[in-house]
Design a protein around this motif. Structure first.
Motif, mmCIF file in Angstrom:
data_model
loop_
_atom_site.group_PDB
_atom_site.id
_atom_site.type_symbol
_atom_site.label_atom_id
_atom_site.label_comp_id
_atom_site.label_asym_id
_atom_site.label_seq_id
_atom_site.Cartn_x
_atom_site.Cartn_y
_atom_site.Cartn_z
ATOM 1 N N LEU A 44 0.866 -1.167 0.000
ATOM 2 C CA LEU A 44 0.000 0.000 0.000
ATOM 3 C C LEU A 44 0.909 1.225 0.000
ATOM 4 C CD1 LEU A 44 -2.677 -0.927 2.709
ATOM 5 C CD2 LEU A 44 -2.776 -1.284 0.241
ATOM 6 N N VAL A 45 0.949 1.936 -1.114
ATOM 7 C CA VAL A 45 1.770 3.134 -1.231
ATOM 8 C C VAL A 45 0.976 4.313 -0.681
ATOM 9 C CG1 VAL A 45 2.947 4.694 -2.827
ATOM 10 C CG2 VAL A 45 2.986 2.221 -3.238
ATOM 11 N N VAL A 46 1.603 5.058 0.233
ATOM 12 C CA VAL A 46 0.997 6.248 0.820
ATOM 13 C C VAL A 46 1.857 7.436 0.407
ATOM 14 C CG1 VAL A 46 0.325 7.412 2.963
ATOM 15 C CG2 VAL A 46 0.121 4.930 2.771
ATOM 16 N N PRO A 47 1.326 8.366 -0.377
ATOM 17 C CA PRO A 47 2.134 9.482 -0.856
ATOM 18 C C PRO A 47 2.281 10.625 0.152
ATOM 19 C CG PRO A 47 -0.007 9.546 -1.896
ATOM 20 C CD PRO A 47 0.024 8.317 -1.033
ATOM 21 N N ALA A 56 -1.772 6.583 9.072
ATOM 22 C CA ALA A 56 -2.462 5.861 10.141
ATOM 23 C C ALA A 56 -3.579 4.985 9.582
ATOM 24 C CB ALA A 56 -3.011 6.846 11.174
ATOM 25 N N ILE A 57 -4.348 5.529 8.662
ATOM 26 C CA ILE A 57 -5.435 4.763 8.048
ATOM 27 C C ILE A 57 -4.877 3.587 7.259
ATOM 28 C CG2 ILE A 57 -7.232 4.871 6.271
ATOM 29 C CD1 ILE A 57 -7.728 7.783 7.328
ATOM 30 N N ALA A 58 -3.810 3.827 6.493
ATOM 31 C CA ALA A 58 -3.208 2.755 5.696
ATOM 32 C C ALA A 58 -2.669 1.644 6.584
ATOM 33 C CB ALA A 58 -2.102 3.311 4.811
ATOM 34 N N ARG A 59 -2.100 1.978 7.725
ATOM 35 C CA ARG A 59 -1.544 0.960 8.620
ATOM 36 C C ARG A 59 -2.635 0.105 9.261
ATOM 37 N NH1 ARG A 59 3.806 1.399 8.807
ATOM 38 N NH2 ARG A 59 4.641 3.350 7.981
ATOM 39 N N GLN A 71 -2.133 -12.776 4.069
ATOM 40 C CA GLN A 71 -0.967 -12.375 3.276
ATOM 41 C C GLN A 71 -0.423 -11.063 3.848
ATOM 42 O OE1 GLN A 71 1.846 -12.895 1.425
ATOM 43 N NE2 GLN A 71 0.473 -14.141 0.202
ATOM 44 N N SER A 72 0.883 -10.878 3.762
ATOM 45 C CA SER A 72 1.488 -9.638 4.245
ATOM 46 C C SER A 72 1.007 -8.452 3.413
ATOM 47 C CB SER A 72 3.006 -9.715 4.159
ATOM 48 O OG SER A 72 3.490 -10.699 5.036
ATOM 49 N N VAL A 73 0.689 -7.365 4.095
ATOM 50 C CA VAL A 73 0.335 -6.102 3.447
ATOM 51 C C VAL A 73 1.256 -5.053 4.062
ATOM 52 C CG1 VAL A 73 -1.476 -4.423 2.958
ATOM 53 C CG2 VAL A 73 -2.056 -6.854 3.138
ATOM 54 N N VAL A 74 2.087 -4.437 3.230
ATOM 55 C CA VAL A 74 3.126 -3.523 3.677
ATOM 56 C C VAL A 74 2.770 -2.094 3.287
ATOM 57 C CG1 VAL A 74 5.580 -2.959 3.461
ATOM 58 C CG2 VAL A 74 4.831 -5.344 3.340
ATOM 59 N N ALA A 130 -11.915 1.176 -3.601
ATOM 60 C CA ALA A 130 -12.847 1.309 -2.484
ATOM 61 C C ALA A 130 -12.544 2.561 -1.685
ATOM 62 C CB ALA A 130 -12.744 0.086 -1.569
ATOM 63 N N PRO A 131 -13.584 3.256 -1.238
ATOM 64 C CA PRO A 131 -13.324 4.327 -0.273
ATOM 65 C C PRO A 131 -13.045 3.670 1.072
ATOM 66 C CG PRO A 131 -15.667 4.150 -0.716
ATOM 67 C CD PRO A 131 -14.971 3.171 -1.614
ATOM 68 N N VAL A 132 -12.035 4.151 1.782
ATOM 69 C CA VAL A 132 -11.684 3.513 3.049
ATOM 70 C C VAL A 132 -11.859 4.431 4.252
ATOM 71 C CG1 VAL A 132 -10.134 1.818 2.027
ATOM 72 C CG2 VAL A 132 -9.224 4.014 2.721
ATOM 73 N N ALA A 133 -12.017 5.734 4.028
ATOM 74 C CA ALA A 133 -12.186 6.649 5.152
ATOM 75 C C ALA A 133 -12.751 7.974 4.665
ATOM 76 C CB ALA A 133 -10.843 6.887 5.839
ATOM 77 N N THR A 134 -13.349 8.686 5.571
ATOM 78 C CA THR A 134 -13.757 10.067 5.311
ATOM 79 C C THR A 134 -13.233 10.919 6.459
ATOM 80 O OG1 THR A 134 -15.867 9.789 6.451
ATOM 81 C CG2 THR A 134 -15.868 9.426 4.066
ATOM 82 N N ALA A 135 -13.035 12.179 6.193
ATOM 83 C CA ALA A 135 -12.520 13.073 7.224
ATOM 84 C C ALA A 135 -13.287 14.374 7.192
ATOM 85 C CB ALA A 135 -11.034 13.343 6.989
ATOM 86 N N GLY A 136 -13.515 14.945 8.345
ATOM 87 C CA GLY A 136 -14.180 16.228 8.450
ATOM 88 C C GLY A 136 -13.159 17.328 8.643
#
Length: 150
Positions: A44-47, A56-59, A71-74, A130-136
């Motif tokens: 999972l690449v986080v820019p 934090a969300i990606a982790r 399976q490992s997800v890095v 997929a959407p994985v989070a929303t933020a206000g």
């Protein structure tokens, strides 16, 4: 923040989307999908830099997907140029669904508006998974500020 992958890996992306759906619904992923995808670690690449909201969300997502799919997800943080460096690198990556982008929409919206050639086409090079989070967001000012509207 959408999770995206290069468009040529649609079958893998759909399998990943099913895994995310299963994760969000807390239902187990079907055995047939597990046998085919994933057969190797997923990145999972986080820019954005480590420690931020997207990281934090990606982790959390990586941990849950790893548990769900066996399976490992890095998480691979690649900050720089408002997310366009990592987004361009993903556009050039192998289109197999094993390298995915977890990002806010800034790299896809602002990057192409700021840079003549950001290194990717935000519409043609990516497929939302997929959407994985929303933020206000909250706008605040000192109590002595006389404004009463934006």
């Amino acid at each position: 923040m959408p999770l995206t992958t290069a468009s040529h890996g649609r079958r893998a992306a759909l399998a990943f989307g099913a895994a995310v759906g299963a994760l969000l619904c807390t239902a187990p992923l079907g055995a047939a999908a597990q046998d085919k995808y994933p057969s190797k670690p997923i990145t999972l690449v986080v820019p954005q830099a480590a420690g931020g909201a997207n990281d934090a969300i990606a982790r959390v997502l990586a941990q849950r997907l790893s548990e769900q799919m066996g399976q490992s997800v890095v998480v691979d943080n690649r900050p720089g140029a408002g997310g366009t460096l990592a987004t361009a690198a993903l556009a050039r990556a192998k289109h197999d669904g094993y390298t995915l982008l977890v990002t806010a929409d800034s790299a896809h919206v602002i990057g192409p508006a700021l840079y003549k050639n950001p290194g990717f086409d935000a519409v043609k090079d990516f497929e939302p998974v997929a959407p994985v989070a929303t933020a206000g967001y909250v706008l605040v000012a000192h109590p002595s500020f006389p404004g009463n509207n934006v």
